[in-house]
Design an enzyme around this catalytic site. Structure first.
Site, PDB file in Angstrom:
ATOM      1  N   HIS A 176       1.184   5.651   6.197  1.00 40.80           N
ATOM      2  CA  HIS A 176       1.049   6.136   4.912  1.00 40.80           C
ATOM      3  C   HIS A 176       1.070   7.698   5.039  1.00 40.80           C
ATOM      4  CE1 HIS A 176      -1.078   2.231   5.015  1.00 40.80           C
ATOM      5  NE2 HIS A 176      -0.634   2.266   3.592  1.00 40.80           N
ATOM      6  N   ASP A 221      -3.215   6.218  11.721  1.00 38.34           N
ATOM      7  CA  ASP A 221      -2.325   5.772  10.447  1.00 38.34           C
ATOM      8  C   ASP A 221      -1.130   6.744  10.535  1.00 38.34           C
ATOM      9  OD1 ASP A 221      -1.071   5.036   8.046  1.00 38.34           O
ATOM     10  OD2 ASP A 221      -2.898   5.363   6.658  1.00 38.34           O
ATOM     11  N   SER A 228       0.603  -0.934   0.071  1.00 37.58           N
ATOM     12  CA  SER A 228      -0.256  -0.009  -0.079  1.00 37.58           C
ATOM     13  C   SER A 228       0.913   1.144   0.021  1.00 37.58           C
ATOM     14  CB  SER A 228      -0.836   0.315   1.119  1.00 37.58           C
ATOM     15  OG  SER A 228      -0.208  -0.298   2.500  1.00 37.58           O
TER      16      SER A 228
END
Length: 312
Positions: free
Chosen positions: A287, A284, A45
């Protein structure tokens, strides 16, 4: 911002290398360089995050048309029609063949089986169609896994109760990169190996309440690479052949380490503190926001492609 993040300083910082100047990404020039060519991002990802950054920057000149998506929406391909430039992201989190037994929420029903001597065909079978490829391993190697060679169990990583030899994730990471880069050396595409991506979880991990609330970058000397990222980063330069002129090391680790402010954090969710300012929500811290630190990765990619893969 729509999710409620109150600060915006993370949008405006830009990494500058010591002792030289890194030109800002020029989307018009990049599309001219890529006319009639193809570029693929291969990995997990974070590779998807990387290609999203590139799509956003290039949209200033031309919007891409999506021409392919797999049923999980993980592998995609776009075409910049006026330049006949094909951009792809290929979901291959281990780079090697993996039997993964988990749902879309990451919940596993059994240990992943990694075939250390077989590449993931999702990227290997189409590699000849690429002119450039950016590959990366990553945090998936931390997962519990059983390792196989020649379809025979050779050992594992973090597999209590299975009565197998603990080989460690670094063993599999080195094997996977070596196999991928050896394969790439026999093909025409220029391959960039992107180095490991540090996360910025504090006071816990992603699954145990870790957060990333900082709003400014670290200063030089304020932070050091963690043990895990240091181990992975130590493997990466040593796996490629020194004679392989088609292989380049895209070192993004240190510049990313300095940007704890560049993650979605709690604002991966919509208005997480609207009802309770002290709510405990998942963060998160892996990312990257866009615009944000990951855009500098594409500054590097452009500079390396423009100059035949050499840092100036």
């Amino acid at each position: 911002m729509r999710n409620g993040r109150p600060d915006s300083g993370y949008l405006y910082w830009r990494w500058k290398p010591s002792g030289c100047d890194l030109p800002k990404f020029n989307p018009r020039k990049f599309l001219k360089l890529m006319r009639n060519k193809s570029l693929a991002f291969i990995g997990d990802s974070i590779s998807r995050n990387h290609v999203q950054s590139l799509l956003c920057i290039l949209s200033q000149v031309e919007r891409a048309v999506e021409v392919y998506s797999d049923k999980e929406d993980k592998s995609k391909r776009w075409l910049f029609q006026s330049h006949n430039f094909t951009l792809s992201v290929v979901w291959a989190p281990f780079l090697i063949k993996a039997d993964i037994f988990e749902d879309n929420n990451g919940v596993s029903s059994k240990a992943t089986h990694l075939h250390l001597d077989k590449l993931d065909p999702k990227w290997a079978d189409q590699y000849d169609s690429f002119d450039y490829a950016v590959i990366a391993g990553g945090k998936w190697f931390l997962k519990t896994a059983v390792y196989l060679e020649k379809d025979e169990v050779a050992g594992c990583h973090y597999c209590p109760g299975l009565n197998l030899t603990e080989l460690g994730m670094d063993f599999a990471y080195r094997k996977a990169l070596s196999l991928a880069l050896d394969f790439a050396s026999k093909h025409r595409a220029v391959m960039f190996l992107r180095t490991t991506t540090p996360d910025h979880f504090e006071n816990g991990e992603w699954f145990s309440g870790g957060t990333c609330n900082r709003t400014v970058p670290f200063g030089e000397g304020e932070v050091d690479v963690g043990d895990l990222d240091r181990a992975m980063r130590g493997i990466e330069p040593g796996v490629g052949s020194g004679e392989n002129v088609g292989l380049k090391l895209l070192d993004t680790t240190r510049l990313s380490l300095l940007r704890p402010d560049g993650h979605p954090g709690a604002y991966m969710q919509f208005q997480p503190f609207a009802k309770d300012k002290d709510a405990k929500v998942q963060n998160d811290c892996l990312h990257w926001c866009l615009p944000g630190p990951i855009d500098s990765w594409n500054d590097l990619v452009m500079e390396m492609i423009s100059n035949g893969g050499l840092y100036r």
